[in-house]
Each structure stands twice: as structure tokens, then as C-alpha cells.
Design an enzyme around this catalytic site. Structure first.
Site, PDB file in Angstrom:
ATOM      1  CD  GLU A 478      -2.958  -1.114   2.288  1.00  0.00           C
ATOM      2  OE1 GLU A 478      -2.870  -0.244   3.170  1.00  0.00           O
ATOM      3  OE2 GLU A 478      -3.854  -1.972   2.271  1.00  0.00           O
ATOM      4  CD  GLU A 560      -3.327  -5.912   4.233  1.00  0.00           C
ATOM      5  OE1 GLU A 560      -2.157  -5.716   3.852  1.00  0.00           O
ATOM      6  OE2 GLU A 560      -3.946  -5.110   4.942  1.00  0.00           O
TER       7      GLU A 560
HETATM    8  C1  GAL Z   1      -4.054  -2.470   5.556  1.00  0.00           C
HETATM    9  C2  GAL Z   1      -2.545  -2.428   5.809  1.00  0.00           C
HETATM   10  C3  GAL Z   1      -2.177  -3.282   6.988  1.00  0.00           C
HETATM   11  C4  GAL Z   1      -3.087  -3.001   8.128  1.00  0.00           C
HETATM   12  C5  GAL Z   1      -4.490  -3.262   7.714  1.00  0.00           C
HETATM   13  C6  GAL Z   1      -5.514  -3.118   8.795  1.00  0.00           C
HETATM   14  O1  GAL Z   1      -4.493  -1.450   4.750  1.00  0.00           O
HETATM   15  O2  GAL Z   1      -1.869  -2.898   4.694  1.00  0.00           O
HETATM   16  O3  GAL Z   1      -0.854  -3.046   7.342  1.00  0.00           O
HETATM   17  O4  GAL Z   1      -2.911  -1.686   8.507  1.00  0.00           O
HETATM   18  O5  GAL Z   1      -4.808  -2.347   6.681  1.00  0.00           O
HETATM   19  O6  GAL Z   1      -6.778  -3.352   8.271  1.00  0.00           O
END
Ligand code: GAL
Length: 868
Positions: A478, A560
Site C-alpha cells: 500500500e 490482503e
Molecule cells: C491495511 C494495511 C495493513 C493493516 C491493515 C488493517 O491497509 O496494509 O498493514 O494496517 O490495513 O486493516
């Protein structure tokens, strides 16, 4: 990484884990004088001192002495930095060999100085509320025998958090800023064989440098490596297997030999290949060999040569039920005038990877869905200090869930994690960075991106590229540059190019939450990794098909997913319908206790429940799988309650206890494993007569629920449905029982009973015998039960742990994200019926450890652990 030792090798690799001294802060009068570089003043947070700013940056920062440590990883010779004359820090007391450090604290490595706490209740919770920020020093005597004269000596640091600066005998050796990087420093010019040698290491961990708990200190292993002047260089072997058939695999081994002597030399190198077992032991005789080659190496130079060979009937490295993680060891020998001057071990695996844009991931020709999790690097109550057994336990519990893939979010992991992944058959997305030049927090990696990204990325690639478990190189998570137009794409290309140069066998990925398919960012990256937006941000439309259409030649994966929030054993009412809603004070949260309901229907505002991702995966079979945020809870980032210490995202809580979600993933990821799991617990004296929805996770396709033997109905999963729900169930005490069916046949059962009042304690060690090596651990679960042995689900009784014999309680926990009792405490309240004590055997001792748990008014529990 040559993790496998070879006996009788002229190469010595000694673990420097004992006899260190430690202190916080610079010596009086020297604060800030050894600062790596000028850095902005940052909100210190949690009472930590503000980042120091030296008055005269040009004179006092020591960046120009540190940068040359990365020269081997800078491809363009013109960009390598020449060390300035003199030694920084000459006048600083802690670096002088004669300084008396006997009053400093004695510590063993790996060491995370901040895990002992205390937790802070002021400031933000992002970095875990532990005192990780600040300057610390470590010192140690190195005993270098006279026989080391003429040898080359190196310090190999697997990771130090952060901004390391290292002196030997008062002379500056080098350093490395990135706390997740592994690096080598050359001690040879400064070492005094046969004399006293003193190592001094200064670390400087900035506040506001991370979005999670970074830990602090020499938290990974440190090795002293001694070699002959002619030796295989750092991470100096690179094995690939370009052609693989059942009859034969081709071997392509690139070896770099360094010559540290003042004379040109000729060496002969050859390599033999062995099979190795789970314990890195060779199985039988060599199964292949690579013909010797002769190399000429200039004085002070190095030479790289590629050698080829074949291996018959290769045993492939794999994962899943039909494949095994078979591994080989390449033992490379360097001879000078017929004498062996070096041997070097390279564990590797033989496998084919295919990244198909339409059909997903294939390992050795078999389609394997990536059932992955993202994990941060901390080990819960143990902090970030690396411990192989703690890592292995994390992976064992994940494997039981059906997880087959890991994303090392968002940084290069400890080498031991990759060794375990190789051995246990996990597929790994190895990730380099959480940010590039655009910052996420005031003092994060963006400060050094420009100067260090090439060195850090090449170091990760060279260290890790022989691991068969690694399938993808992630160049970033990100990163702000996603939405940075062409300029972002230029950086993405530069990093992808580096990956291709160091390892053309694996594709790159970048985890994107906000790049659109039309933005230039994705093009230069080999594959598409989508964070959340693949299945569709909450109420957003799924981007998997959009990216797939836009990039028909690119492989797509959910890098993710989910970010569902829950606290183990907490349930709130009423229960959200459908796929749930973002957690809020009105939905899923218990704001007064800072807990989130475990109905698994509440999530971060951008995120969603696990089932939304399952449905997307099933609707779009071109998607190769997912990496759930997160497998384990972690320290820091306690969304949605910033006042807490640790996350709510884990499928498994910080103590290692399975939340309900564990069984939801297990039921989806292991469809052939009979799973039936009822939630919530069934002890609700305050809810008699009230609607108390009952949900069941099962790998079956239908199930019948019984309350006190009365059927509440048989329900079947509709297409794209992954849980069965009896939302109208009305609570009455007794027993809930479920019978799950698959294809009409009984498949799995579960039951929960109303518990009586807390009456006794139960202790269950995960292992009854451990090694007396000062590192091995037994994780002991404490359960508060009623008189019949049923867990009392909302019990919070205060527990006192006591230990006798050759073991110590290193930490306790209960998985409660709000619990601010230091992890080192032996007193810990149970959280919803459970607590954990982590027992370590004392070094070089054997016998029986007796662990006792006591709580007023409850029958105590006792268990024994044998130390071998
Ligand atoms: C994502 C990020 C992670 C964590 C997660 C929590 O956007 O890549 O590191 O912060 O959100 O939902």
C-alpha cells in the site's frame, strides 16, 4: 543463507547469543552525537523523548560512514560510497575497549528490550504502547584466538532494530539503518587475534517509525563468521533448477568466491548434492555432483561462476496433501592448491511455479489455491526476539487451519521463519517495504528510501532466493506511490527490475489498496496484488474482474483480505444480519471494555467479513487465493480501540488461542476435514428467554441444531454461503448440539454446554518435554473450569503462576488486547476462561519443571515438563 552447519569446515559460524551487556541511552554529554542523519522532529508519542536534532548536522551526523556498509548491494560502481577518513565516535566512552560496562545489564540474544514494558496509557497505540523508541547500546567481548590470524572475520547480523552502528575495539566498522535487514560487517581490519576484542553496538529506534510494534534491540541472531581469505562470499550461492522432469532436474549454481588476501589466487570449486530431512540432516550419500571448475580471483576481488549439473528422479518440494516439502543440500567446497579452504551449505528445493492469469497458481503442475495469512513479526508476549519454537508453533496452528501461505507483512522476516516455511511446506510472499519515498508515519522508512532501497531490496533477494518456499517478491505494501501517477510507476519498475536482476525465477507483486486498474502503477509489476478492493471495499464493487480484464496477462491474488475484528470469547447482541457491518459502538463493539464481538460480522470500515472474500474467490476462479489480515493478532495497531495494546484482526489471538474465525477458515480451507463449530458459548444467565443467535461453521453442507435435544431446524448452505445460522434461537441453559451433514451423510458434530461457576484450574502444556538449551519453550494453556471440567467462558479470575525446577516463566498472556499487565508478570487474569504461561528451560540443565497455577477459591492446577 547457509543455515545448515557443516562439520570439519574451515569456515566457522559462531552464534553470539550470550554474555552481552545492555544499557539504554547515550553516555552523558554524547546524546545525539552519533545520530545517523538529521531527521524531522516527530511527535514522540507515549512519553518517549523527541527525536534528537544535532545543532550542526554537517559535522555530527555519521551517515557517510554507515552508507559504505551497503556498497556490495549497489550495482552502479559510481554510486558506491567511499568511507570518509577517521572514526566517528572516537570520544564516546561506550565504544572504547577499556570502558567498564560491568554495571550494565547482562542480556542474552535475541533480545527485545522493550517487551518488558511497561505499557503506556498515554499517546497512540499504533506501535504497541511499549517503550521501543530511543537509543540503546550493547557491548560484548569477543574472544578471537591467535589462530585466527590471517583469517577473514565477519559479523553477520540477522536484524537489529534499528539504525545500527557498530564499533570493534574503538574503530567504526559500519552499520545499517533498516531494522528488518540482514547484513554483514567486515571485522577483519580491526580485529586483534589473541587479544581482547570489544564489540560496541549503538541502536537508535525512532518514535513514530512504524504502524505496528517494531520491537527494539538485537532481536535476531548475530553470528561471528570466520573464513579463510579465499571463501564463498556473503549469500554467495544461488541455485536454480531451470528444467524439471520426472527423470531429471537441471541444476544451475552460481557461486561467488571472494579473495581477501593481497595476492591473486586460483581455486577449484565443486559441489555435491544431498537429500536432507526435517532436521537438516543429510540422508545417505550424495545424489548428484557438479563438476569442478577452476577460478582465478584477483587480490581483494571476487569472481562469480555458474556451474551446471543434473539430478536424477528429483524429489520435488511441495505443499498440500499430495506433495511433500522435500529438500536438498548443495555442499560447495573451495580448494586452494588441493587444500580445502571453505565449504558452504546451500539448502534448496526443486519445484515448478506457474502463475496463470486465468487459473491461478500451480506448484509442480498441481493447482494450489493460496490459503494465506499476513503476519507481522512479533511473537506476542515474547515480543520480537526471534524464537524458533514460537515461530514453529505459529505455523503449526496455521497449518491445522488449512493455511498454506504466508505474507511477511510488511518486511523481510527472520531467516528462521523461511527455514521453517521450507521445512513445513508453506508458500511465502516475501515483502520488502511498507513504504517507499512517501511517508506513512513521520519517521518511517521514507527517510532512507532514497539512500537505501537498492541495498535493502538486493540484500533481501540475495539472502532469500534459495528458499523453495518463496514464490513472490513483494516490493511494497500500500505504498503512497500507488496513486502517484507515472512517478509511482517509475519506482515500481525500478524495484521490479532489481528483483528480476537478482532472481528472474519469481514474479514481483505489490499489495495495492487504492491503485485503480487504469492507473500506471500496476503495469511494470509482474502480478496484481489487491488489498481489500479485490472483493470490493465495504459496499465497493469487486476489483478482481476489473483488474483481470485490464491486465489479461497478469496473475491476480488477494494480497490482503478481510480485516475482520474480534476478541476471543466476546459476543454482542443483536447480531448483524447478512455479511455484517463495520464495527461501531452500535454494532459489534463493547466500547466500555474495548472488545469486539466474535460473531465475525464486524470489521474495519474499508474491510469485510471472511465470507465476502470466500464468495469472491469462488465467483472469480482466476483469483489465485488470498492472504487474510491477519493470521495471528499482533502488538500495535489496535483498531478500533487505540487505547489498547494489540490488534483485534487475528484469526488467532495474541496468546495463540483460536478465535471462532479459526473454524470458519478451517471449514473453507479444509473441505475434506470434518469441522463443525458452534458459536457463541452457551453460558448466558443474563439472557434467559432472549434471542441469542447460534451460528455454525462447518465443512459440511447442512446441519441440524439441537437445544436440549429439541431440534431448532436443519439448515442448508445456499450457494456462496459459508455459515449456517439460527438467528432466532432463544437462550435457555443446557446443551447446544449440532450434527453436520455432507452429501446427506453425517459429517461432523459439536456441542457446547452451559457451564457452572468457576471451580478449578486446568493446565495443559503443548509439549511435555523440551530441550535444556535455554531457548526451547512449552506453551501452557490455563483453563478455568466448573466442577465438571467445562470451561467457564466469561471467567476473568486472577491467576498466579509458580514454577520450580530447571525452567522459568518467560511470559504470560491471555490474548486480551486491553490487558496492560507486563508480559513478564507471573500474575495474569484469565480472559474469557483462558490464560497462557510460556515456560523456557534453563540452559544446560535437565530435570523436571513443575508449573502451578493458583487462584483464590479455585482448585489449583499443576503440571510437569521434562527438560531433556
Ligand atoms: C491495511 C494495511 C495493513 C493493516 C491493515 C488493517 O491497509 O496494509 O498493514 O494496517 O490495513 O486493516
Amino acid at each position: 543463507m547457509a543455515a545448515v552447519a557443516i562439520s570439519n569446515s574451515p569456515r566457522k559460524r559462531i552464534l553470539l547469543d550470550h554474555d552481552w551487556r545492555f544499557i539504554r541511552g547515550d553516555p552523558p554529554g554524547n546524546a545525539g552525537s552519533l545520530l545517523y542523519d538529521v531527521r524531522p522532529q516527530a511527535a514522540a508519542g507515549r512519553g518517549a523523548p523527541p527525536a534528537p536534532l544535532p545543532p550542526d548536522p554537517s559535522e555530527r551526523v555519521i551517515k557517510s560512514w554507515v552508507l559504505p556498509s551497503g556498497n556490495d548491494f549497489v550495482n552502479d560502481p559510481a554510486k558506491r560510497i567511499k568511507r570518509p577518513p577517521g572514526d566517528p565516535g572516537e570520544s564516546v566512552a561506550y565504544i572504547t575497549a577499556t570502558f567498564d560496562d560491568s554495571s550494565w545489564r547482562k542480556v542474552d540474544l535475541p533480545h527485545d528490550y522493550s517487551i518488558e514494558g511497561p505499557f503506556s496509557t498515554s499517546g497512540g497505540g499504533g506501535m504497541g504502547r511499549l517503550p521501543s523508541a530511543g537509543v540503546v547500546w550493547y557491548r560484548r567481548n569477543l574472544s578471537i584466538p591467535a589462530s585466527s590470524t590471517g583469517k577473514s572475520l565477519f559479523l553477520d547480523i540477522d536484524g537489529a532494530m534499528s539504525y545500527s552502528e557498530v564499533w570493534l575495539n574503538g574503530r567504526f566498522v559500519g552499520g545499517w539503518p533498516y531494522g528488518y535487514a540482514s547484513f554483514r560487517l567486515n571485522l577483519t581490519p580491526h580485529v586483534k587475534p589473541g587479544g581482547s576484542n570489544v564489540l560496541a553496538i549503538r541502536l537508535d529506534n525512532p518514535p513514530a517509525s512504524s504502524r505496528w510494534y517494531p520491537g527494539g534491540g538485537l532481536y535476531r541472531n548475530i553470528w561471528l563468521v570466520e573464513t579463510s581469505p579465499a571463501h564463498i562470499g556473503q549469500w554467495g550461492t544461488y541455485m536454480t533448477t531451470p528444467e524439471i522432469s520426472p527423470a531429471e532436474a537441471s541444476l544451475n549454481l552460481r557461486v561467488t568466491v571472494d579473495n581477501d588476501s593481497l595476492k591473486e589466487t586460483n581455486v577449484t570449486i565443486d559441489t555435491r548434492i544431498f537429500e536432507i530431512d526435517m532436521n537438516d540432516r543429510r540422508i545417505g550419500q550424495a545424489v548428484a555432483s557438479i563438476a569442478p571448475v577452476d577460478l582465478k580471483i584477483t587480490a581483494g576481488g571476487s569472481t562469480t561462476s555458474v556451474m551446471v549439473g543434473t539430478i536424477s528422479h528429483p524429489k520435488l518440494w511441495g505443499t498440500g496433501e499430495r506433495q511433500k516439502p522435500n529438500r536438498y543440500l548443495a555442499v560447495t567446497t573451495v580448494r586452494q592448491n588441493g587444500t580445502t579452504v571453505d565449504t558452504y551449505a546451500t539448502p534448496f528445493g526443486i519445484r515448478t511455479l506457474k502463475f496463470d492469469p486465468n487459473d491461478g497458481f500451480f506448484l509442480n503442475g498441481e493447482h494450489i489455491k493460496l490459503k494465506g495469512v499476513c503476519n507481522h513479526h512479533d511473537l506476542g508476549a515474547l515480543g520480537t526476539a526471534i524464537n524458533v519454537r514460537a515461530l514453529e508453533r505459529q505455523l503449526e496452528i496455521l497449518a491445522e487451519m488449512g493455511c498454506n501461505a504466508l505474507r511477511t507483512s510488511h518486511n523481510p522476516p527472520a531467516p528462521e521463519l523461511l527455514d521453517l516455511a521450507d521445512k513445513m511446506g508453506f508458500l511465502v510472499m516475501d515483502e520488502a517495504f511498507d513504504q517507499w519515498a512517501r511517508q506513512k508515519t513521520a519517521l518511517d522508512y521514507h527517510l532512507i528510501y532514497q539512500d537505501w532501497h537498492e541495498q535493502d531490496l538486493r540484500a533481501m533477494l540475495r539472502r532469500d532466493r534459495n528458499h523453495p518456499s518463496i514464490i513472490l517478491w513483494s516490493i511494497g505494501n500500500e505504498v503512497g506511490e500507488q496513486t502517484g501517477g507515472e512517478a509511482g510507476a517509475v519506482l515500481a519498475k525500478a524495484l521490479t527490475d532489481i528483483c528480476h536482476e537478482e532472481d528472474p525465477t519469481r514474479p514481483t507483486i505489490s499489495a495495492m489498496n487504492s491503485a485503480s486498474a487504469a492507473s500506471p502503477f500496476t503495469s511494470p509489476i509482474d502480478t496484481v496484488g489487491l488489498n481489500y478492493q479485490g472483493a470490493g471495499l465495504f459496499r465497493g464493487s469487486p476489483q478482481y474482474p476489473v483488474f483481470h480484464d485490464h491486465f489479461p496477462g497478469k496473475f491476480v491474488v488477494g494480497s490482503e483480505t478481510a480485516a475482520t475484528l474480534s476478541s476471543r470469547g466476546v459476543y454482542t447482541f443483536p447480531v448483524a444480519p447478512g455479511l455484517g457491518v463495520p464495527a461501531s459502538a452500535n454494532a459489534g463493539e463493547e466500547p466500555q471494555n474495548r472488545q469486539v464481538s466474535s460473531y465475525d460480522l464486524y470489521f474495519a470500515p474499508w474491510a469485510y467479513s471472511p465470507e465476502k472474500e470466500f464468495a469472491a474467490q469462488d465467483r472469480y476462479p482466476f483469483v489465485a487465493g488470498e492472504f487474510v489480515w491477519t493470521g495471528w493478532d499482533y502488538l500495535g495497531e489496535p483498531t478500533p480501540f487505540d487505547a489498547s495494546r494489540s490488534s483485534y484482526y487475528g484469526i488467532i489471538d495474541l496468546a495463540g488461542f483460536r478465535k471462532d474465525r479459526f473454524y470458519l477458515y478451517q471449514s473453507y480451507w479444509r473441505p475434506d476435514h470434518p469441522v463443525a463449530h458452534i458459536l457463541p458459548h452457551w453460558t448466558w444467565p443474563d439472557r434467559v428467554g432472549q434471542v441469542t443467535p447460534v451460528h455454525v461453521y462447518t465443512s459440511g453442507d447442512e446441519a441440524e441444531l439441537f437445544l436440549n435435544d429439541r431440534s431448532l431446524g436443519r439448515r442448508k448452505k445456499a450457494p456462496f454461503e459459508y455459515r449456517l445460522r439460527w438467528d432466532d434461537a432463544v437462550y435457555e441453559p443446557g446443551e447446544l448440539r449440532v450434527v453436520a451433514y455432507k452429501n446427506g451423510m453425517v459429517w461432523a458434530r459439536d456441542s457446547v454446554k452451559t457451564a457452572g461457576s468457576a471451580s478449578q484450574l486446568l493446565l495443559s502444556p503443548d509439549r511435555n518435554s523440551i530441550a535444556g538449551d535455554g531457548k526451547d519453550l512449552s506453551f501452557v494453556t490455563l483453563t478455568v473450569t466448573d466442577k465438571d471440567g467445562h470451561m467457564v467462558p466469561r471467567s476473568m479470575n486472577p491467576i498466579r503462576f509458580e514454577i520450580a525446577g530447571p525452567g522459568e516463566i518467560v511470559a504470560t498472556d491471555n490474548g486480551d488486547p486491553t490487558n496492560m499487565t507486563p508480559f513478564s508478570s507471573r500474575n495474569r487474569n484469565a480472559f474469557n476462561g483462558l490464560a497462557l504461561a510460556i515456560v523456557r528451560a534453563m540452559r544446560e540443565q535437565a530435570g523436571t519443571v513443575v508449573l502451578t497455577a493458583k487462584s483464590d477459591g479455585l482448585r489449583e492446577a499443576r503440571t510437569t515438563i521434562t527438560v531433556l
